[in-house]
Design an enzyme around this catalytic site. Structure first.
Site, short mmCIF file in Angstrom:
data_model
loop_
_atom_site.label_atom_id
_atom_site.label_comp_id
_atom_site.label_asym_id
_atom_site.label_seq_id
_atom_site.Cartn_x
_atom_site.Cartn_y
_atom_site.Cartn_z
N LYS A 22 0.68 -1.34 0.12
CA LYS A 22 -0.09 0.07 -0.10
C LYS A 22 0.83 1.20 -0.08
CE LYS A 22 -1.43 1.71 4.06
NZ LYS A 22 -1.30 3.00 4.32
N ASN A 23 1.71 1.27 0.75
CA ASN A 23 2.69 2.60 1.11
C ASN A 23 3.71 2.71 -0.12
OD1 ASN A 23 1.26 2.94 3.26
ND2 ASN A 23 2.72 2.44 4.68
N CYS A 115 -4.97 12.75 12.49
CA CYS A 115 -5.50 11.36 12.72
C CYS A 115 -5.17 10.83 14.11
CB CYS A 115 -4.97 10.37 11.43
SG CYS A 115 -3.27 9.89 11.68
N ARG A 120 -0.10 15.34 11.85
CA ARG A 120 0.55 14.75 10.63
C ARG A 120 0.86 16.01 9.93
NH1 ARG A 120 -1.00 9.37 9.68
NH2 ARG A 120 0.95 9.45 8.40
N ASP A 306 4.87 0.90 11.84
CA ASP A 306 3.59 0.37 11.44
C ASP A 306 3.42 -1.02 11.76
OD1 ASP A 306 3.77 2.17 8.02
OD2 ASP A 306 3.04 2.65 10.02
N ARG A 398 -8.60 -0.47 4.45
CA ARG A 398 -7.70 0.42 4.12
C ARG A 398 -6.42 -0.10 3.62
NH1 ARG A 398 -6.07 4.75 7.58
NH2 ARG A 398 -4.84 5.22 5.63
C1 EPZ Z 1 4.20 7.11 6.02
O1 EPZ Z 1 3.45 8.16 6.35
C2 EPZ Z 1 3.12 5.88 5.91
N1 EPZ Z 1 2.22 6.15 5.14
C3 EPZ Z 1 3.02 5.59 7.37
O2 EPZ Z 1 2.08 4.27 7.13
C4 EPZ Z 1 4.17 5.26 8.29
O3 EPZ Z 1 3.73 5.29 9.64
C5 EPZ Z 1 5.10 6.70 8.18
O4 EPZ Z 1 5.27 6.83 6.67
C6 EPZ Z 1 6.34 6.40 8.87
O5 EPZ Z 1 7.28 5.46 8.49
C7 EPZ Z 1 2.37 6.12 3.75
O6 EPZ Z 1 3.20 5.66 3.17
C8 EPZ Z 1 0.95 6.31 2.93
P1 EPZ Z 1 6.38 10.52 7.92
P2 EPZ Z 1 4.13 9.73 6.25
O7 EPZ Z 1 6.10 11.87 7.01
O8 EPZ Z 1 5.01 9.73 5.21
C9 EPZ Z 1 6.88 13.86 11.15
C10 EPZ Z 1 0.30 2.93 7.68
O9 EPZ Z 1 -0.13 2.35 8.86
N2 EPZ Z 1 6.48 14.68 9.97
O10 EPZ Z 1 7.39 9.71 7.39
O11 EPZ Z 1 3.00 10.58 6.26
C11 EPZ Z 1 5.52 13.02 11.52
O12 EPZ Z 1 4.67 13.81 12.37
C12 EPZ Z 1 0.67 4.30 7.75
O13 EPZ Z 1 0.46 2.32 6.30
C13 EPZ Z 1 7.02 16.17 10.47
O14 EPZ Z 1 7.21 16.59 11.63
O15 EPZ Z 1 5.06 9.57 7.67
C14 EPZ Z 1 6.11 11.94 12.07
O16 EPZ Z 1 6.24 12.12 13.44
C15 EPZ Z 1 0.48 5.03 8.93
N3 EPZ Z 1 6.79 17.15 9.19
C16 EPZ Z 1 7.39 11.53 11.25
O17 EPZ Z 1 7.62 12.89 10.76
C17 EPZ Z 1 6.61 16.76 7.95
O18 EPZ Z 1 6.43 17.61 7.38
C18 EPZ Z 1 7.35 10.53 10.14
O19 EPZ Z 1 6.16 11.07 9.36
C19 EPZ Z 1 6.06 15.27 7.97
C20 EPZ Z 1 6.17 14.43 8.98
#
Ligand code: EPZ
Length: 420
Positions: A22-23, A115, A120, A306, A398
């Site tokens: 999915k990701n 969420c 996020r 995850d 999902r």
């Molecule tokens: C991806 O989300 C995945 N989703 C998430 O999987 C996964 O948990 C996450 O990466 C971390 O591995 C998809 O790929 C669709 P991040 P993403 O930006 O990219 C902070 C699932 O269950 N951050 O890597 O949105 C954020 O708050 C889902 O399949 C900022 O501070 O996550 C978090 O603490 C859930 N500023 C950390 O970074 C930003 O601009 C990692 O978030 C962006 C993120």
């Protein structure tokens, strides 16, 4: 809203095939916006998030069809504004921002809502696009971006807890059509980013260092259509491996990448899970005495956030105290309270959950709250004797293709029921 009715306490036995990731597929579908030519993506899982992304791309003017796991996509003419209502509802859709801006010079997407696992933010996405000379302004909850031709730049994308996966995807995609060279420092190294890079390179992009913290993208004038097969879903594989271990079953997972799960498999071995890895298959064996382990979630190649909830369910079996620390999201323990309804003893201390395992468990009615928390509740329901009803399993739909069918094929007594 549907529920799962589970009659637990039976070992899972048999073989299942792991679906496409999915990701990986969500950013890859967004990347097709970078060309007006047709793209064909294979091994696309039949997930509500995938169909949702399809609706979003159609709302932007793309032709999107999904048949038997194959997506055919062509974004010939594009609108700069998608259907806000759709975009707001799925965090993953933020990754249309970069390709839309690179392709048409302007893009408007709604700020992703928070969420249940935490706020996020997208500050790093916007920092990266600004570095590429985009003008960004936020109005009434929407991000409005515009640019002439994007300009390559050096950008550090590390945030307070490390890299951003979709932020890296957004900047990577935007940089493929920028003028000059872009260097992303502290890029996410997840396999899903490497898979996206492989697809972009097949489209004619020039990318080096994908999968490492330093990625170099040399902009080109245009990209062409391409075909691609999505990598297996490493989190789905981790989920079924833990379900097999939690039920003392014997399950072989086919079409998976053990190299994408090194941290998870290492931790499961430490917990006493017996397994045999052979090529693209992993066999979980019964008879391992499950013991308590400690883990902190980290960016790849560390233990993935995850798979945290699913490990917590498995630790209910392990006599003694295990400690799971969530370092990526600020509130990703929603499943703990629901597991307590099955008899679990879990104390939350700041970023850590302390699980006192080995206690007697019994089935109950529980409520799913997010995708991976739901998976944890299903694992716990399979593990404990009696009947467990997991409500709101739309969360599962999902991210897990045909979970009830796959579990039934392993001998589980799982029924999907429509909520009255
Ligand atoms: C991806 O989300 C995945 N989703 C998430 O999987 C996964 O948990 C996450 O990466 C971390 O591995 C998809 O790929 C669709 P991040 P993403 O930006 O990219 C902070 C699932 O269950 N951050 O890597 O949105 C954020 O708050 C889902 O399949 C900022 O501070 O996550 C978090 O603490 C859930 N500023 C950390 O970074 C930003 O601009 C990692 O978030 C962006 C993120």
């Amino acid at each position: 809203m549907d529920s799962f009715l589970i009659q637990g306490g039976r070992p899972l036995c048999g073989d299942i095939e792991i679906s496409g990731s999915k990701n990986a597929v969500l950013p890859i579908l967004a990347a097709t916006l970078l060309t007006r030519e047709t793209c064909i993506i294979r091994k696309v899982p039949d997930l509500s998030d995938v169909h949702f992304m399809g609706k979003i791309l159609r709302s932007l003017g793309a032709d999107f069809t999904y048949e038997h796991g194959v997506v055919t996509l062509q974004a010939k003419r594009l609108k700069a504004r998608g259907d806000y209502d759709l975009i707001r509802k799925m965090r993953g859709s933020i990754c249309i921002l970069g390709p839309l801006l690179a392709r048409s010079g302007k893009a408007s997407v709604s700020m992703p809502g928070g969420c249940v696992i935490g706020t996020r933010p997208i500050d790093l996405h916007l920092k990266g696009l600004k570095a590429l000379a985009a003008e960004i302004h936020i109005q009434e909850g929407y991000v409005h971006a515009k640019a002439g031709r994007l300009q390559g730049a050096e950008v550090f994308l590390g945030g307070r807890v490390g890299p951003t996966v979709l932020g890296t995807a957004n900047i990577m995609m935007a940089a493929t059509l920028a003028e000059g060279v872009t260097v992303i420092e502290s890029a996410a190294c997840e396999p899903e980013i490497t898979d996206l890079a492989h697809f972009l390179i097949a489209m004619g992009a020039k990318i080096e260092g994908a999968g490492s913290p330093r990625m170099v993208i040399t902009g080109v004038d245009r990209l062409h259509g391409a075909e691609h097969e999505v990598i297996p879903d490493r989190i789905e594989a981790a989920t079924y491996a833990m379900a097999a271990a939690a039920t003392n079953g014997e399950v072989t997972l086919h079409h998976m990448r053990c190299d994408h799960l090194a941290a998870v498999l290492d931790k499961l071995k430490e917990a006493g899970v017996r397994m045999e890895a052979r090529g693209t298959s992993l066999k979980i064996l019964p008879g391992g005495e499950i013991n308590a382990v400690d883990v902190s979630t980290q960016p790849y190649t560390g233990f993935p956030t995850d798979a945290q909830a699913q490990l917590m369910a498995l630790m209910l079996k392990a006599a003694g105290l295990s400690i799971i620390t969530e370092r990526i999201f600020e509130s990703r323990f929603m499943h703990a309270n629901e597991l307590a309804r099955l008899g679990a003893d879990i104390a939350i201390e700041g970023p850590s959950a302390i699980i006192r395992g080995g206690l007697p468990l019994s089935g109950a009615e529980v409520m799913a709250s997010d995708l991976r928390a739901s998976a944890a509740l299903v694992i716990a329901g399979l593990m404990c004797p009696g009947r467990t009803q997991v409500n709101r399993i739309y969360h599962l739909d999902r991210g897990y293709e045909g979970m009830d069918q796959k579990l039934r094929s392993l001998g589980a007594k799982v029924k999907r029921v429509k909520e009255r």
